[in-house]
Scaffold this active site. Structure first.
Site: not given
Ligand code: NAD
Length: 368
Positions: A142, A192, A225, A249, A253
């Protein structure tokens, strides 16, 4: 010792209504537990824009830097949707996070037994769930450069860069290890590393810190994942999860929704330690300003109240009082007092925002 200070920025929409209940609870702690706070209040978001033409004044920013903790309600609303990007309510929030350098975002996902039916997962998978996700908040894709939309070979290309320095990984990892020590002593680091160099470095740094400084904490690693899958398959396997800004993020959630309601979810954003040894900190509910119910006494104040409980634990060294407040919220739910967001059709009359606050105060008093 000086009186602990707190800056309340109630903001917009349901922010001020929920914050009124927190102020009642602060008064209860003052009257009954000898916990006095030096409280100041100011404007943020649309409310600050209306008064000053900016979502956060320099004076308010300076106050935020000066206090032991900031407690924020929510910002935004339809009245501000068409404002220029530079003065949108959310810019006030982002400025606070950036200038206070709040790099560790703590998002608990805790399922109160009484609300297990609200989860989209089966009750037995979420009942008693208690996870803490630590998301890196000030770096990663970001913020990484280069970023932008560029022309290349006659077409446009959108670019963001995933970038982490060792020191950025180090500081958020240490926050997570420290948290794990205060909980069930287990930390799962998520990246990852199979396909990203930033993930390889992340894993190396976390592994080294774990071996050298936190050998007592059980450390595991998981690809992001797989973590998403595991969160909806067997969420109770996790204690603390630490991950980067982008994966955090999404995963926070996802984990939050396992618990059922937005009106119950607190968060903390922590930075470097101040002179008193406590981190710079801002506490806020996960939900927004809920313009659809603002001003109607329908808001569930629990997320803001539980954010204050996190402040008691992480900024004021009052872990036992934080436990007391969280237990009071749990008791109120177990006794059946619910705001409208926690009810289903045919469940009866919902409690108003202030009735919910009063019920929590009654449960606090009963705990004495
Ligand atoms: P929202 O979280 O405000 O509301 C989503 C839904 O959940 C609404 O139906 C709302 O009524 C309900 N809800 C949320 N909190 C509740 C509570 N405490 N009690 C009962 N019901 C609750 O998200 P949104 O509608 O997407 O956004 C509304 C505004 O809030 C927008 O301007 C958005 O930019 C802003 N926003 C701010 C923050 C923040 O301040 N941190 C976060 C998200 C959204």
């Amino acid at each position: 010792m000086s009186t602990p200070s707190i800056l309340i920025l109630a903001g917009d929409g349901i922010g001020p209504e929920a914050m009124e209940e927190v102020k009642k609870i602060m008064a209860w702690f003052d009257d009954n537990r000898g916990l006095k706070f030096d409280i100041s209040e100011d404007l943020v978001g649309g409310a600050a824009y209306d008064a000053h033409g900016t979502p956060l004044t320099d004076e308010t920013m300076a106050k935020a830097q000066d206090v032991d903790a900031v407690l924020l309600g929510a910002v935004g609303g339809p009245a501000y949707d068409d404002l220029d990007f530079s003065v949108k309510p959310e810019r006030g929030l982002l400025r606070l996070r950036k200038e206070m350098d709040l790099f560790a975002n703590l998002r608990p996902a805790q399922c109160f037994d009484a609300l297990a039916d609200f989860s989209s997962l089966k009750k037995e998978l979420v009942s008693g769930l208690d996870i803490m996700i630590v998301r890196e908040l000030t770096s990663g894709s970001y913020f990484g450069e280069p970023r932008g939309i560029f022309e290349e070979n006659g077409e446009r290309v959108g670019v963001n860069t995933q970038r982490y320095t060792e020191s950025e990984i180090d500081r958020v990892a240490r926050s997570a290890f420290e948290l794990a020590r205060k909980r069930d002593n287990r930390l799962c680091s998520v990246e990852k590393a199979n396909v990203m160099e930033s993930g390889i470095l992340w894993r190396e740094v976390v592994t080294k810190i774990g071996a050298e400084d936190y050998p007592d904490v059980e450390l595991s690693h998981m690809y992001a994942d797989n973590c998403a899958m595991q969160l909806v398959r067997t969420p109770k396997q996790f204690d603390v999860i630490v991950t980067d800004n982008l994966f955090g993020d999404i995963l926070s959630d996802c984990a939050a929704m396992l618990t059922g309601s937005l009106g119950m979810l607190p968060s903390a954003s922590l930075g470097v330690p101040m002179a008193n040894g406590m981190p710079k900190a801002m506490y806020e509910p996960v939900h927004g300003s809920a313009p659809d119910i603002a001003g109607q006494g329908k808001a569930n104040p629990s997320a803001t109240i539980l954010s204050f409980a996190m402040a008691l634990r992480y900024s004021y060294g009052q872990g036992a009082e934080a436990d007391r407040l969280e237990a009071a919220v749990e008791k109120v739910l177990a006794d059946g007092t619910r705001t409208a967001d926690l009810m289903q059709v045919g469940d009866g009359t919902p409690a108003s925002t202030s009735e919910m606050g009063d019920a929590i105060i009654a449960a606090l008093t009963a705990s004495l």
